[in-house]
Design a protein around this motif. Structure first.
Motif, PDB file in Angstrom:
ATOM      1  N   ASN A  38      38.594 -17.354   0.135  1.00  9.33           N
ATOM      2  CA  ASN A  38      38.435 -15.929  -0.116  1.00  9.33           C
ATOM      3  C   ASN A  38      36.955 -15.592  -0.073  1.00  9.33           C
ATOM      4  OD1 ASN A  38      37.349 -16.580  -2.774  1.00  9.33           O
ATOM      5  ND2 ASN A  38      39.456 -16.925  -3.421  1.00  9.33           N
ATOM      6  N   ILE A  39      36.611 -14.378  -0.425  1.00  7.21           N
ATOM      7  CA  ILE A  39      35.214 -13.956  -0.351  1.00  7.21           C
ATOM      8  C   ILE A  39      34.330 -14.756  -1.311  1.00  7.21           C
ATOM      9  CG2 ILE A  39      35.434 -12.111  -2.082  1.00  7.21           C
ATOM     10  CD1 ILE A  39      33.561 -10.437  -0.268  1.00  7.21           C
ATOM     11  N   GLY A  40      34.917 -15.238  -2.407  1.00  8.05           N
ATOM     12  CA  GLY A  40      34.163 -16.084  -3.329  1.00  8.05           C
ATOM     13  C   GLY A  40      33.827 -17.421  -2.700  1.00  8.05           C
ATOM     14  N   THR A  41      34.802 -18.007  -1.983  1.00  6.93           N
ATOM     15  CA  THR A  41      34.564 -19.267  -1.277  1.00  6.93           C
ATOM     16  C   THR A  41      33.461 -19.105  -0.237  1.00  6.93           C
ATOM     17  OG1 THR A  41      36.949 -19.669  -1.473  1.00  6.93           O
ATOM     18  CG2 THR A  41      35.706 -21.140  -0.047  1.00  6.93           C
ATOM     19  N   ALA A  42      33.579 -18.059   0.585  1.00  4.36           N
ATOM     20  CA  ALA A  42      32.612 -17.830   1.651  1.00  4.36           C
ATOM     21  C   ALA A  42      31.208 -17.621   1.091  1.00  4.36           C
ATOM     22  CB  ALA A  42      33.034 -16.622   2.487  1.00  4.36           C
ATOM     23  N   THR A  43      31.098 -16.806   0.036  1.00  3.69           N
ATOM     24  CA  THR A  43      29.792 -16.539  -0.565  1.00  3.69           C
ATOM     25  C   THR A  43      29.187 -17.813  -1.144  1.00  3.69           C
ATOM     26  OG1 THR A  43      30.448 -14.272  -1.111  1.00  3.69           O
ATOM     27  CG2 THR A  43      28.560 -15.184  -2.300  1.00  3.69           C
ATOM     28  N   GLY A  44      29.998 -18.586  -1.845  1.00  2.45           N
ATOM     29  CA  GLY A  44      29.508 -19.820  -2.449  1.00  2.45           C
ATOM     30  C   GLY A  44      29.029 -20.820  -1.412  1.00  2.45           C
ATOM     31  N   ILE A  45      29.773 -20.943  -0.321  1.00  2.00           N
ATOM     32  CA  ILE A  45      29.386 -21.870   0.739  1.00  2.00           C
ATOM     33  C   ILE A  45      28.073 -21.432   1.390  1.00  2.00           C
ATOM     34  CG2 ILE A  45      30.006 -22.685   3.052  1.00  2.00           C
ATOM     35  CD1 ILE A  45      32.924 -22.770   2.076  1.00  2.00           C
ATOM     36  N   LEU A  46      27.935 -20.130   1.639  1.00  2.00           N
ATOM     37  CA  LEU A  46      26.696 -19.626   2.250  1.00  2.00           C
ATOM     38  C   LEU A  46      25.486 -19.861   1.349  1.00  2.00           C
ATOM     39  CD1 LEU A  46      27.941 -16.281   3.860  1.00  2.00           C
ATOM     40  CD2 LEU A  46      27.219 -18.365   5.052  1.00  2.00           C
ATOM     41  N   ILE A  47      25.632 -19.584   0.058  1.00  2.00           N
ATOM     42  CA  ILE A  47      24.532 -19.805  -0.884  1.00  2.00           C
ATOM     43  C   ILE A  47      24.187 -21.296  -0.950  1.00  2.00           C
ATOM     44  CG2 ILE A  47      23.866 -19.729  -3.323  1.00  2.00           C
ATOM     45  CD1 ILE A  47      25.482 -17.130  -3.543  1.00  2.00           C
ATOM     46  N   SER A  48      25.208 -22.137  -0.976  1.00  2.00           N
ATOM     47  CA  SER A  48      24.996 -23.589  -1.028  1.00  2.00           C
ATOM     48  C   SER A  48      24.243 -24.079   0.207  1.00  2.00           C
ATOM     49  CB  SER A  48      26.338 -24.311  -1.133  1.00  2.00           C
ATOM     50  OG  SER A  48      27.072 -23.874  -2.251  1.00  2.00           O
ATOM     51  N   LEU A  49      24.651 -23.594   1.383  1.00  2.00           N
ATOM     52  CA  LEU A  49      23.990 -23.996   2.629  1.00  2.00           C
ATOM     53  C   LEU A  49      22.542 -23.526   2.664  1.00  2.00           C
ATOM     54  CD1 LEU A  49      26.837 -23.344   5.217  1.00  2.00           C
ATOM     55  CD2 LEU A  49      25.960 -25.567   4.468  1.00  2.00           C
ATOM     56  N   PHE A  50      22.297 -22.320   2.132  1.00 10.61           N
ATOM     57  CA  PHE A  50      20.915 -21.821   2.073  1.00 10.61           C
ATOM     58  C   PHE A  50      20.058 -22.733   1.191  1.00 10.61           C
ATOM     59  CE2 PHE A  50      17.692 -19.463  -0.297  1.00 10.61           C
ATOM     60  CZ  PHE A  50      16.877 -19.028   0.745  1.00 10.61           C
ATOM     61  N   LEU A  51      20.598 -23.107   0.019  1.00  8.04           N
ATOM     62  CA  LEU A  51      19.844 -23.980  -0.883  1.00  8.04           C
ATOM     63  C   LEU A  51      19.578 -25.338  -0.241  1.00  8.04           C
ATOM     64  CD1 LEU A  51      21.567 -23.197  -4.312  1.00  8.04           C
ATOM     65  CD2 LEU A  51      19.244 -22.588  -3.614  1.00  8.04           C
ATOM     66  N   LEU A  52      20.574 -25.873   0.447  1.00  6.18           N
ATOM     67  CA  LEU A  52      20.376 -27.161   1.129  1.00  6.18           C
ATOM     68  C   LEU A  52      19.288 -27.060   2.200  1.00  6.18           C
ATOM     69  CD1 LEU A  52      23.995 -28.592   1.568  1.00  6.18           C
ATOM     70  CD2 LEU A  52      22.093 -29.659   0.344  1.00  6.18           C
ATOM     71  N   CYS A  53      19.374 -26.015   3.015  1.00  7.60           N
ATOM     72  CA  CYS A  53      18.364 -25.831   4.061  1.00  7.60           C
ATOM     73  C   CYS A  53      16.978 -25.626   3.459  1.00  7.60           C
ATOM     74  CB  CYS A  53      18.738 -24.642   4.949  1.00  7.60           C
ATOM     75  SG  CYS A  53      20.167 -24.934   6.008  1.00  7.60           S
ATOM     76  N   THR A  89      34.967 -20.423  -7.289  1.00  6.62           N
ATOM     77  CA  THR A  89      35.495 -19.575  -6.221  1.00  6.62           C
ATOM     78  C   THR A  89      36.038 -18.262  -6.768  1.00  6.62           C
ATOM     79  OG1 THR A  89      36.009 -21.359  -4.677  1.00  6.62           O
ATOM     80  CG2 THR A  89      37.373 -19.392  -4.542  1.00  6.62           C
ATOM     81  N   TYR A  90      36.852 -18.350  -7.812  1.00  7.19           N
ATOM     82  CA  TYR A  90      37.468 -17.140  -8.362  1.00  7.19           C
ATOM     83  C   TYR A  90      36.481 -16.307  -9.174  1.00  7.19           C
ATOM     84  CZ  TYR A  90      42.005 -18.776  -6.774  1.00  7.19           C
ATOM     85  OH  TYR A  90      43.058 -19.178  -5.987  1.00  7.19           O
ATOM     86  N   TYR A  91      35.517 -16.973  -9.802  1.00  8.01           N
ATOM     87  CA  TYR A  91      34.481 -16.255 -10.540  1.00  8.01           C
ATOM     88  C   TYR A  91      33.643 -15.394  -9.598  1.00  8.01           C
ATOM     89  CZ  TYR A  91      29.747 -15.701 -12.417  1.00  8.01           C
ATOM     90  OH  TYR A  91      28.520 -15.201 -12.771  1.00  8.01           O
ATOM     91  N   VAL A  92      33.211 -15.967  -8.475  1.00  8.50           N
ATOM     92  CA  VAL A  92      32.404 -15.200  -7.518  1.00  8.50           C
ATOM     93  C   VAL A  92      33.234 -14.075  -6.903  1.00  8.50           C
ATOM     94  CG1 VAL A  92      31.105 -15.299  -5.360  1.00  8.50           C
ATOM     95  CG2 VAL A  92      30.866 -17.139  -7.030  1.00  8.50           C
ATOM     96  N   ARG A  93      34.497 -14.359  -6.584  1.00  3.41           N
ATOM     97  CA  ARG A  93      35.359 -13.298  -6.039  1.00  3.41           C
ATOM     98  C   ARG A  93      35.499 -12.153  -7.032  1.00  3.41           C
ATOM     99  NH1 ARG A  93      41.766 -13.832  -4.759  1.00  3.41           N
ATOM    100  NH2 ARG A  93      41.785 -13.797  -7.029  1.00  3.41           N
ATOM    101  N   GLU A  94      35.595 -12.488  -8.319  1.00  7.41           N
ATOM    102  CA  GLU A  94      35.749 -11.440  -9.335  1.00  7.41           C
ATOM    103  C   GLU A  94      34.482 -10.599  -9.473  1.00  7.41           C
ATOM    104  OE1 GLU A  94      37.849  -9.170 -12.155  1.00  7.41           O
ATOM    105  OE2 GLU A  94      38.478 -10.574 -10.583  1.00  7.41           O
ATOM    106  N   LEU A  95      33.313 -11.184  -9.210  1.00  7.03           N
ATOM    107  CA  LEU A  95      32.077 -10.399  -9.219  1.00  7.03           C
ATOM    108  C   LEU A  95      32.177  -9.248  -8.218  1.00  7.03           C
ATOM    109  CD1 LEU A  95      29.386 -13.235  -9.342  1.00  7.03           C
ATOM    110  CD2 LEU A  95      30.024 -11.717 -11.220  1.00  7.03           C
ATOM    111  N   TYR A  96      32.699  -9.544  -7.036  1.00 13.56           N
ATOM    112  CA  TYR A  96      32.926  -8.495  -6.036  1.00 13.56           C
ATOM    113  C   TYR A  96      33.978  -7.508  -6.529  1.00 13.56           C
ATOM    114  CZ  TYR A  96      30.369 -11.074  -2.387  1.00 13.56           C
ATOM    115  OH  TYR A  96      29.402 -11.698  -1.632  1.00 13.56           O
ATOM    116  N   GLY A  97      35.029  -8.032  -7.155  1.00 17.34           N
ATOM    117  CA  GLY A  97      36.103  -7.170  -7.643  1.00 17.34           C
ATOM    118  C   GLY A  97      35.626  -6.172  -8.674  1.00 17.34           C
TER     119      GLY A  97
END
Length: 256
Positions: free
Chosen positions: A30-45, A238-246
């Motif tokens: 969901n949008i929480g998964t996508a956001t978390g993965i993008l933030i994680s990849l940014f931190l790794l890079c 995942t659900y926490y980040v999705r709820e932020l959008y909600g």
């Protein structure tokens, strides 16, 4: 700086695994998964190319044409951080709003896999069972219709689990029309009025969901409290980040 770089890489790696785990294990995306993965990849890079990215950022900051773009982006990031902190505070505060004894419970539905509750719904059923076991005179409205991939309604699924655990069927009321949280509460309000029950309820739902659910209940004329279910730690980010959008979407939609 080497220590800071390693910490950033470690945090990025842990977060990437944490957000990927529900997707790999259960196909949850969901949008929480996508956001978390993008933030994680940014931190790794950022951690891997720490020195190079810092030098590039310093050049942009000192550039006449790019300085104000950097200022704008920095302000935007600060606003996002403040929004996340404010919403997190509201989630925690709402989840701690415990009910008086024997308040009518309303369990908000979640997905059913065939005839079996999903992990999130099972957690809500557990919370409802614990509440009803302590509050012997409380009745409970089980709210949730039937969606895609569900062989029975979410309310019926909750009913079957709770009665098998020993909760009397006389204490359980089924609401089987709703497909959203707002419908959960709208149709629950109608049941309360039709049966002459008090409009004071405690909402049994995931802890991250309590704030938004309570806000919806208030708009429908209910006085509501919280009986939060505790989310499995692997699924929580995942659900926490999705709820932020909600929450943000809900507040903007009802901005007066």
């Amino acid at each position: 700086m080497r220590g800071v770089q390693m910490v950033i890489i470690a945090v990025g790696g842990i977060l990437l695994f944490w957000f990927f785990a529900p997707l790999l294990c259960k196909g949850i995306f969901n949008i929480g998964t996508a956001t978390g993965i993008l933030i994680s990849l940014f931190l790794l890079c950022y951690g891997i190319f720490f020195g190079r990215m810092n030098r590039r950022a310093l050049i942009l900051w000192n550039g006449r044409k790019t300085h104000w773009i950097c200022v704008f982006l920095l302000v935007l990031v600060l606003i996002m951080i403040m929004t996340v902190l404010a919403e997190t505070f509201l989630m925690i505060h709402s989840a701690l709003h415990t009910p008086p004894q024997n308040t009518t419970a309303v369990v908000l539905g979640c997905s059913v896999k065939g005839t079996k509750p999903s992990r999130i719904l099972e957690e809500r059923i557990d919370a409802a069972y614990d509440y009803l076991s302590v509050n012997k005179d409380a009745v409970c409205i089980l709210s949730g219709g039937r969606g895609p991939g569900e062989d029975i309604t979410e309310a019926q699924c909750m009913y079957e689990v709770l009665t098998k655990r020993g909760i009397s069927e006389n204490r359980l009321i089924l609401e089987e029309r709703s497909t959203t949280t707002e419908e959960n509460l709208k149709y629950t309000g109608e049941i309360l009025k039709d049966r002459g029950l008090d409009m004071t309820v405690t909402l049994v739902t995931s802890e991250f969901h309590e704030y938004r659910a309570n806000q919806m209940a208030a708009r429908l004329g209910m006085k509501s409290y919280s009986t939060p279910a505790h989310t499995f730690f692997v699924y929580f980010p995942t659900y926490y980040v999705r709820e932020l959008y909600g929450i943000l979407y809900y507040e903007l939609r009802h901005w007066d």
